[in-house]
Design an enzyme around this catalytic site. Sequence first.
Site, short mmCIF file in Angstrom:
data_model
loop_
_atom_site.label_atom_id
_atom_site.label_comp_id
_atom_site.label_asym_id
_atom_site.label_seq_id
_atom_site.Cartn_x
_atom_site.Cartn_y
_atom_site.Cartn_z
N ASP A 46 0.78 -0.93 0.13
CA ASP A 46 -0.05 0.09 0.39
C ASP A 46 0.93 1.39 -0.07
OD1 ASP A 46 -2.71 1.14 0.15
OD2 ASP A 46 -1.20 2.29 2.08
N TYR A 51 3.03 10.38 0.25
CA TYR A 51 4.31 10.16 0.62
C TYR A 51 4.77 10.54 0.38
CZ TYR A 51 0.51 6.93 2.84
OH TYR A 51 0.03 6.08 3.84
N LYS A 77 -3.70 5.88 -3.76
CA LYS A 77 -4.73 6.55 -3.03
C LYS A 77 -4.49 8.12 -4.31
CE LYS A 77 -3.61 4.98 1.68
NZ LYS A 77 -2.71 4.58 1.13
#
Length: 336
Positions: A46, A51, A77
């Site tokens: 994931d 990030y 995401k």
Amino acid sequence: MALQHILPGRLGFGTAPLGNMFRAIPDEEARATVEAAWDQGIRYFDTAPLYGSGLSEQRLGEVLSTKPRDEFVLSTKVGRVILDEREETARDLGEKGGLFEHGNPNKILHEWTAEATERSIEGSLKRLGTDRLDIVWVHDIAQDFHGDQWLAKFEEARTGAFRVLSRLRDEGVIKAWGLGVNKTEPIELTLALDEPKPDGFLLAGRYTLLDHEHALTRLLPMAQEQNVDMVVGGPYSSGVLAGGTHFEYQQAPAEIIAKVNRLKELTAKHGISIKAAALQFSLAHPASAAAVAGATRPSRIAEDLAALNETVPAAFWTELRAAGLISPAAPLPQNA
């Protein structure tokens, strides 16, 4: 499709730390950690554009692009589009202030519209070096990033990202979608909608040994009723349950340290690791399809797998409950 039919195992690798969360990680160390996860059988990964402004996706993609694509499950995401221009001022990440100050310098567009969702996916595919995603989470449409404006962001996502991802799922482009958040309320709101319907959600920090009451009583009954699965993010509560000092992405306050110390006393008494207690508790709920734990060192992967498989005596859970350290209603691991 229920996440339990998609995910290849109970433990996934969460790659927020690969975006230089808290510290600058050498490229070699990041690469070795992903390789260690692969070599030890982890097949669910994931990540997210947030990030490190794409750094985590780049580092993960560098390794996974050399692996057979059909042999792993990948989630990222939407809600953040990474731009080519540099960020010249301090990032506004709500309560998560300097979380990725060591990441890439690229400016981030925070947007959950249909157009931004398409752009976000396109950017992720490029950074990850892959032609498809399995699961896509709608990222951070919650109070911790937006304060009083979170409902406006939720509405933007409802009419934008939710509809795009539902279409992509229906077309078979992705296998599943849901929310990836640190708060329960956006998921509760989504589950109350008639349409569109998510397949699951990635809930970080809200179903752990240190914080589970609200999710247990409010969210998870709704999820089970609708056959919507949970991936537990942050099972170690940002690291404080794994020997670290962070809770909720900040330095842990005194009351949390005190509770962790009580937990450590009981784990020591029963001869088990606190990591095993934390991970197995988070996975014991019937709605829990998997947990994703972050790591920045190869050795941590072996620790997590050991924690997953460690034998925790039933007496430990009994004493934990008697001490009031977990909810009386919380499901316990089956061997308890």
